[in-house]
Motif scaffolding. Structure first.
Motif, short mmCIF file in Angstrom:
data_model
loop_
_atom_site.label_atom_id
_atom_site.label_comp_id
_atom_site.label_asym_id
_atom_site.label_seq_id
_atom_site.Cartn_x
_atom_site.Cartn_y
_atom_site.Cartn_z
N GLY A 1 0.82 -1.20 0.00
CA GLY A 1 0.00 0.00 0.00
C GLY A 1 0.85 1.24 0.00
N PRO A 2 0.22 2.40 -0.19
CA PRO A 2 0.98 3.66 -0.27
C PRO A 2 1.61 4.09 1.04
N HIS A 3 1.25 3.43 2.16
CA HIS A 3 1.87 3.80 3.44
C HIS A 3 3.30 3.31 3.54
N TRP A 4 3.73 2.48 2.58
CA TRP A 4 5.11 2.02 2.56
C TRP A 4 5.92 2.84 1.55
N SER A 5 7.13 3.18 1.93
CA SER A 5 8.06 3.88 1.04
C SER A 5 9.44 3.28 1.24
N ARG B 1 10.86 4.33 4.63
CA ARG B 1 10.38 3.54 5.75
C ARG B 1 10.98 2.14 5.74
#
Length: 619
Positions: free
Chosen positions: A496-500, A503
């Motif tokens: 999902g977009p909460h992972w980069s 991070r």
């Protein structure tokens, strides 16, 4: 700006339809080397060795820059992106689809073989004819380094297979031994006098043209060539063809072992299966790759060169290295590239040495090979391993079969399977070397930094890497450039977009989570379980401060006698858990150290609860 490159003959470059002057000597060799690695960074060290050998002069690096500058002047044009940028300690040549004749040959040949297998000989003949037309009548004759020379050898082998498949297609379509086909086949056997399929095709074409005497003379020439070079007689197929020619019997239009059944509309599940003339099923067990594959061009070249030797005699090729380096992926890619050289079948067995506690015993391996080669045979089970291997050798005799035995544990699993004659090859991957004698062995190390970053880009996508280049480099470093670890951690970014990448890099810097995130734990466990008496020393080293390790330091940390410590380090090196770092010095990677520390902590916890035995809690 339209640019085209020709290397399947004299080296030529055309820009906007006009021939360009290619500087002779090493600049041309540099261009060819970069073209054969188009789209990938070729390190300066490799280019220096390719152009000057293992003892380059002091001026080699400056000369290399000068040669690259000459090529830029030849290729670049104002307003267009640079064709030959310097990147990551090497050079990258950008080539667009359709610009390089060697790449076009590979594409057309692959499509032609697929059309033949699909029961479309007319389309196959057109595609293969176009592929063969890309070769100049003058063979490439530049002085190249070992990797580039091996790449040309593979292209020549691919051309040989394409010629034979093209000739088979022409015969499928009813060619009655026309002069054009006879000329092609005569030139082919002159260039490849040890290829029995080539002699069989020429005999068939001569027989079709009504020249029985010429077909008999061709058989006699084949006998002389095989006996003079290899000391062997022709195989049963060529001998039977000779008998049929002598009897003036009509000859099937497809003389090679690999035959293609016609389309069967009512039974699409059985159409186009290759059938052996003796009624044996031709197995095709290589799996389709499911993950991106980046780099490893030099390694693929070495494996391709080694597998090509199976033309002359059976060969064994080994790939070994630590957990996570991508041995299986490399072996399958090399096997797929050599597919056409093994028309009698390709087998693939995972022997479980990467994670299994109890890998299959040798008898089970040989029996599995038997079932693949001779399914449904109404024979009693072999009485033991010697009989099973003897049956395998009988089935493989005088055939061209590739056996890929993945994740072998020891030599006993793979020994004694190849016959004394034929074109078979055994490609083995393992954690530690399992072959002996003069079998070529390739040690696989982690990816170079540039290729590791390219693999992260291939798995995570261009945008995350471009948006966070520093985090991307950190992830590559924390994964120690291991393909398995990079593919595993990239899975986080799909959640999902909460992972980069930032991070992900923070997570990997935390040693509590790094090993679990990379997925290496179970695979390192397979190496650990083979340490025996060296296991306790490995666990103590896991608690040590990271840095170079010596036998003296190991003895001091573990309390073991110095000789025992030195022998334990040798065991750790053999298990690919420790790397030699110079005379008497060894390096333990952070991921391996973390694994050892976790095992030691688990064992300490097990001891507190009354359990005994090294590693009791993780078994």
């Amino acid at each position: 700006m339209g640019v085209s490159f020709e290397i399947l003959g004299p080296v030529r470059v055309h820009r906007d339809g006009e021939a360009q002057r290619v500087p002779a000597g090493r600049p041309a060799a540099l261009l060819v080397t970069l073209l054969l690695h188009a789209g990938a960074v070729v390190p300066v060290e490799r280019l220096r060795e390719e152009l000057w050998g293992r003892c380059p002069p002091a001026s080699a690096l400056a000369n290399l820059r000068s040669h690259a500058s000459q090529l830029r002047h030849l290729l670049d044009s104002p307003g267009h992106p640079a064709r030959l940028p310097a990147e990551h300690g090497g050079y990258l040549l950008r080539v667009e689809p359709g610009e390089l004749d060697a790449a076009e040959f590979e594409r057309l040949a692959t499509e032609g073989h697929a059309a033949r297998i699909g029961g479309e000989p007319e389309l196959a003949a057109t595609l293969l004819g176009s592929a063969l037309a890309l070769w100049s009548s003058t063979d490439p004759s530049g002085v190249y380094g070992p990797v580039t020379a091996a790449a040309f050898d593979r292209l020549r082998e691919r051309r040989a297979v394409a010629r034979e498949t093209y000739a088979n297609c022409r015969l499928d379509l009813g060619d009655a031994g026309t002069p054009a086909l006879l000329t092609l086949l005569r030139d082919h056997v002159t260039e490849h006098p040890l290829r029995e399929p080539a002699w069989a095709l020429l005999m068939t074409a001569l027989h079709r043209s009504g020249d029985q005497a010429g077909a008999v003379r061709t058989y006699q020439a084949a006998c002389r060539a095989l006996d003079g070079e290899l000391g062997v007689a022709p195989g049963p197929e060529l001998t039977e063809l000779y008998r049929e020619v002598r009897r003036h019997a009509p000859r099937s239009p497809v003389p090679s072992r690999r035959r293609v059944a016609p389309h069967t509309r009512d039974h699409p599940d059985i159409r186009d299966r290759p059938v052996d003339p003796l009624g044996r099923r031709v197995p095709h067990e290589l799996p389709c790759p499911s993950a991106p594959f980046v780099g490893r061009r030099a390694e693929l070249a070495r494996l391709g060169d080694a597998l090509a030797d199976a033309r002359r005699q059976p060969v064994t090729v080994a790939v070994f290295g630590m957990a996570g380096t991508g041995k299986s992926a490399l072996a399958l890619r090399a096997a797929a590239a050599a597919l056409d050289a093994f028309p009698d079948g390709q087998l693939h067995l995972d022997l479980g040495g990467s994670v299994a506690d109890t890998p299959p015993p040798p008898l089970q391996v040989a029996t599995r090979v038997l079932r693949a080669l001779h399914p449904g045979a109404d024979e009693p089970a072999p009485a033991g391993i010697a009989e099973a291997r003897a049956r395998v050798r009988s089935l493989l005799f005088d055939r061209r079969v590739l056996l890929v035995l993945d994740n072998a544990t020891d030599a006993a699993q793979v020994d004694g399977l190849l016959p004394v004659r034929g074109g078979c090859a055994l490609l083995v991957t393992s954690r530690t070397p399992v072959t002996s004698g003069d079998a070529p062995a390739l040690r696989l190390d982690p990816l170079p930094a540039a290729d590791a970053l390219a693999l992260l880009r291939a798995t995570a996508g261009d945008r995350p890497v471009d948006d966070e280049p520093e985090a991307a480099s950190a992830v590559v470093s924390l994964c120690e450039r291991l393909p398995l670890a990079l593919r595993t951690v990239s899975g986080r970014l799909t959640e999902g977009p909460h992972w980069s990448l930032s991070r992900l890099a923070r997570l990997l810097r935390d040693e509590r989570y790094r090993l679990a995130e990379t997925g290496l734990g179970p695979r390192l466990g397979a190496s650990y379980r083979r340490l025996g008496s060296a296991a306790p020393i490995f666990l103590r080293l896991g608690r040590a401060h990271p840095g170079p390790v010596t036998a003296e330091l190991t003895a001091a940390l573990t309390g073991a006698p110095p000789e025992d410590a030195a022998r334990a380090l040798d065991r750790l090196v053999a298990a690919q858990l420790v790397e030699p770092a110079g005379p008497g010095r060894f390096h333990i990677g952070d991921l391996v150290r973390l694994y050892a520390a976790e095992l030691a902590a688990d064992e300490a916890g097990a001891d507190r609860y009354g359990q005994t035995g090294a590693g009791a809690s993780w078994r």
